[in-house]
Motif scaffolding. Structure first.
Motif, PDB file in Angstrom:
ATOM      1  N   VAL A  76      10.843  36.015 -43.554  1.00 20.68           N
ATOM      2  CA  VAL A  76      11.639  37.397 -43.148  1.00 20.68           C
ATOM      3  C   VAL A  76      13.114  37.068 -43.304  1.00 20.68           C
ATOM      4  O   VAL A  76      13.807  38.272 -43.192  1.00 20.68           O
ATOM      5  CB  VAL A  76      11.416  37.561 -41.500  1.00 20.68           C
ATOM      6  CG1 VAL A  76       9.699  37.979 -41.379  1.00 20.68           C
ATOM      7  CG2 VAL A  76      11.805  36.589 -40.562  1.00 20.68           C
ATOM      8  N   ILE A  93       8.449  49.617 -41.604  1.00 15.51           N
ATOM      9  CA  ILE A  93       8.384  48.204 -41.659  1.00 15.51           C
ATOM     10  C   ILE A  93       8.046  47.574 -40.331  1.00 15.51           C
ATOM     11  O   ILE A  93       8.886  48.044 -39.376  1.00 15.51           O
ATOM     12  CB  ILE A  93       9.743  47.669 -42.108  1.00 15.51           C
ATOM     13  CG1 ILE A  93      10.061  48.205 -43.664  1.00 15.51           C
ATOM     14  CG2 ILE A  93       9.614  46.176 -42.098  1.00 15.51           C
ATOM     15  CD1 ILE A  93      11.418  47.749 -43.946  1.00 15.51           C
ATOM     16  N   TYR A  95       6.851  44.622 -37.436  1.00 14.66           N
ATOM     17  CA  TYR A  95       6.976  43.374 -37.030  1.00 14.66           C
ATOM     18  C   TYR A  95       6.319  43.331 -35.340  1.00 14.66           C
ATOM     19  O   TYR A  95       7.065  43.592 -34.451  1.00 14.66           O
ATOM     20  CB  TYR A  95       8.038  42.731 -37.025  1.00 14.66           C
ATOM     21  CG  TYR A  95       8.353  41.090 -37.195  1.00 14.66           C
ATOM     22  CD1 TYR A  95       7.229  40.221 -36.918  1.00 14.66           C
ATOM     23  CD2 TYR A  95       9.528  40.317 -37.279  1.00 14.66           C
ATOM     24  CE1 TYR A  95       7.116  39.038 -36.869  1.00 14.66           C
ATOM     25  CE2 TYR A  95       9.245  39.030 -37.449  1.00 14.66           C
ATOM     26  CZ  TYR A  95       8.529  38.256 -37.190  1.00 14.66           C
ATOM     27  OH  TYR A  95       8.465  37.007 -37.231  1.00 14.66           O
ATOM     28  N   PHE A 121      15.297  39.350 -39.736  1.00 18.63           N
ATOM     29  CA  PHE A 121      14.233  40.336 -39.990  1.00 18.63           C
ATOM     30  C   PHE A 121      14.978  41.651 -40.148  1.00 18.63           C
ATOM     31  O   PHE A 121      14.752  42.493 -41.087  1.00 18.63           O
ATOM     32  CB  PHE A 121      13.294  40.375 -39.149  1.00 18.63           C
ATOM     33  CG  PHE A 121      12.555  41.603 -39.132  1.00 18.63           C
ATOM     34  CD1 PHE A 121      11.345  41.768 -39.885  1.00 18.63           C
ATOM     35  CD2 PHE A 121      12.639  42.662 -38.019  1.00 18.63           C
ATOM     36  CE1 PHE A 121      10.843  42.922 -40.356  1.00 18.63           C
ATOM     37  CE2 PHE A 121      11.702  43.805 -37.971  1.00 18.63           C
ATOM     38  CZ  PHE A 121      10.812  43.927 -39.168  1.00 18.63           C
ATOM     39  N   ASN A 124      17.114  41.949 -43.301  1.00 11.96           N
ATOM     40  CA  ASN A 124      16.621  42.152 -44.409  1.00 11.96           C
ATOM     41  C   ASN A 124      15.750  43.487 -44.408  1.00 11.96           C
ATOM     42  O   ASN A 124      15.841  44.215 -45.599  1.00 11.96           O
ATOM     43  CB  ASN A 124      15.250  41.021 -44.692  1.00 11.96           C
ATOM     44  CG  ASN A 124      15.786  39.831 -45.082  1.00 11.96           C
ATOM     45  OD1 ASN A 124      15.642  39.675 -46.543  1.00 11.96           O
ATOM     46  ND2 ASN A 124      16.845  39.154 -44.706  1.00 11.96           N
ATOM     47  N   ALA A 125      15.194  43.840 -43.554  1.00 15.36           N
ATOM     48  CA  ALA A 125      14.190  45.218 -43.198  1.00 15.36           C
ATOM     49  C   ALA A 125      15.133  46.294 -43.565  1.00 15.36           C
ATOM     50  O   ALA A 125      14.592  47.325 -44.266  1.00 15.36           O
ATOM     51  CB  ALA A 125      13.466  45.042 -41.996  1.00 15.36           C
ATOM     52  N   LYS A 126      16.479  46.336 -43.195  1.00 15.16           N
ATOM     53  CA  LYS A 126      17.259  47.604 -43.213  1.00 15.16           C
ATOM     54  C   LYS A 126      17.540  48.017 -44.834  1.00 15.16           C
ATOM     55  O   LYS A 126      17.784  49.060 -44.913  1.00 15.16           O
ATOM     56  CB  LYS A 126      18.521  47.534 -42.347  1.00 15.16           C
ATOM     57  CG  LYS A 126      19.443  46.500 -42.850  1.00 15.16           C
ATOM     58  CD  LYS A 126      20.597  46.434 -42.076  1.00 15.16           C
ATOM     59  CE  LYS A 126      21.679  45.382 -42.577  1.00 15.16           C
ATOM     60  NZ  LYS A 126      22.919  45.467 -41.595  1.00 15.16           N
ATOM     61  N   LEU A 129      14.346  49.707 -46.614  1.00 11.47           N
ATOM     62  CA  LEU A 129      13.827  50.966 -45.514  1.00 11.47           C
ATOM     63  C   LEU A 129      14.025  52.309 -46.477  1.00 11.47           C
ATOM     64  O   LEU A 129      15.294  52.264 -46.907  1.00 11.47           O
ATOM     65  CB  LEU A 129      14.484  50.959 -44.210  1.00 11.47           C
ATOM     66  CG  LEU A 129      13.989  51.902 -43.308  1.00 11.47           C
ATOM     67  CD1 LEU A 129      12.702  51.426 -42.773  1.00 11.47           C
ATOM     68  CD2 LEU A 129      14.937  51.895 -42.081  1.00 11.47           C
ATOM     69  N   ILE A 135      12.198  51.108 -38.758  1.00 13.19           N
ATOM     70  CA  ILE A 135      11.678  49.773 -38.484  1.00 13.19           C
ATOM     71  C   ILE A 135      11.385  49.597 -37.065  1.00 13.19           C
ATOM     72  O   ILE A 135      11.864  50.246 -36.286  1.00 13.19           O
ATOM     73  CB  ILE A 135      13.110  48.862 -38.745  1.00 13.19           C
ATOM     74  CG1 ILE A 135      13.455  48.951 -40.143  1.00 13.19           C
ATOM     75  CG2 ILE A 135      12.776  47.197 -38.198  1.00 13.19           C
ATOM     76  CD1 ILE A 135      14.966  48.253 -40.301  1.00 13.19           C
TER      77      ILE A 135
END
Length: 227
Positions: A76, A93, A95, A121, A124-126, A129, A135
């Motif tokens: 992640v 996304i 988790y 996490f 990275n996720a932003k 998106l 998220i």
């Protein structure tokens, strides 16, 4: 025709991270009747997943048949650069119940590592998106888990809380919540009081509505200064 389960539907491009035996991914794919828009990932190898999770072989086989994209060895902290994930964006996304996966460490160190994991996490996720995506982190909401300050960690990454729903496992038939690490990784655990926190990058929306203003003006007008 779109198929739905709770807040998810088959038209959404969904990324799941930190999957244990892949039962949550399978729950969604079964509800949709397809997994073509689902990307399910794990931090371990496919061989390891099959060895430590007794239902993984069956679940992975069914997900593959439903067209789900399965990706292994996804960290992640660096997933935005993963060869099979980079340059891709998602509507959701997810988790579920993040955990640093380390054992035999002091409580203070474990607590800090949990927060570092969630921050990594989110960072990275932003970047993965879609403009109007979310998220989602499902997490326990009783002490001491509240000390993780999930919302504060998201705010520090420029994300805003747009929703929070009480998590009800009964709404996800077939989902087995596993510990995910150590010798008891294939054991389920009692989630107790938990909620799904939903975050979005609202700064983009604000900036588009205020293109002629400076970023500082926008933050002042929208009361977005971080304490």
């Amino acid at each position: 025709m779109e198929e739905e389960i709770t807040s998810y539907d088959s038209s959404q491009r969904i990324l799941l991270v930190g999957e244990g035996d892949f039962s949550f991914s399978l729950c969604l794919a079964r509800a949709f009747g397809t997994g073509v828009n689902i990307t399910a990932t794990s931090m371990i190898s496919i061989r390891h997943a099959r060895q430590v999770n007794q239902n993984a072989i069956r679940n992975l086989s069914e997900l593959d048949a439903l067209g789900c994209t399965l990706v292994f060895k996804v960290n992640v902290y660096t997933m935005i650069r993963h060869p099979l994930l980079k340059n891709k964006t998602f509507d959701r996304i997810i988790y579920n119940f993040p955990h640093s996966s380390l054992i035999d460490v002091k409580y203070e160190q474990e607590f800090r590592l949990h927060k570092v994991l969630v921050s990594g996490f989110l960072k990275n996720a932003k970047g993965m998106l879609k403009h109007d995506g979310e998220i989602q982190i499902t997490h326990k909401t009783t002490y001491p888990f509240t000390l993780w300050n999930i919302t504060g960690l998201a705010t520090s990454e420029g994300l805003s809380l747009v929703g929070k729903e009480k998590f009800d496992k009964k709404l996800y038939p077939g989902y087995d919540i596993k510990r995910g690490a150590g010798p008891q990784c294939d054991e389920t655990f009692h989630v107790g009081e938990s909620s799904t926190f939903m975050f979005a990058n609202l700064y983009k929306d604000v900036m588009e509505k205020n293109k002629k203003k400076t970023f500082k003006d926008v933050l002042l007008n929208e009361n977005m200064f971080l304490n």
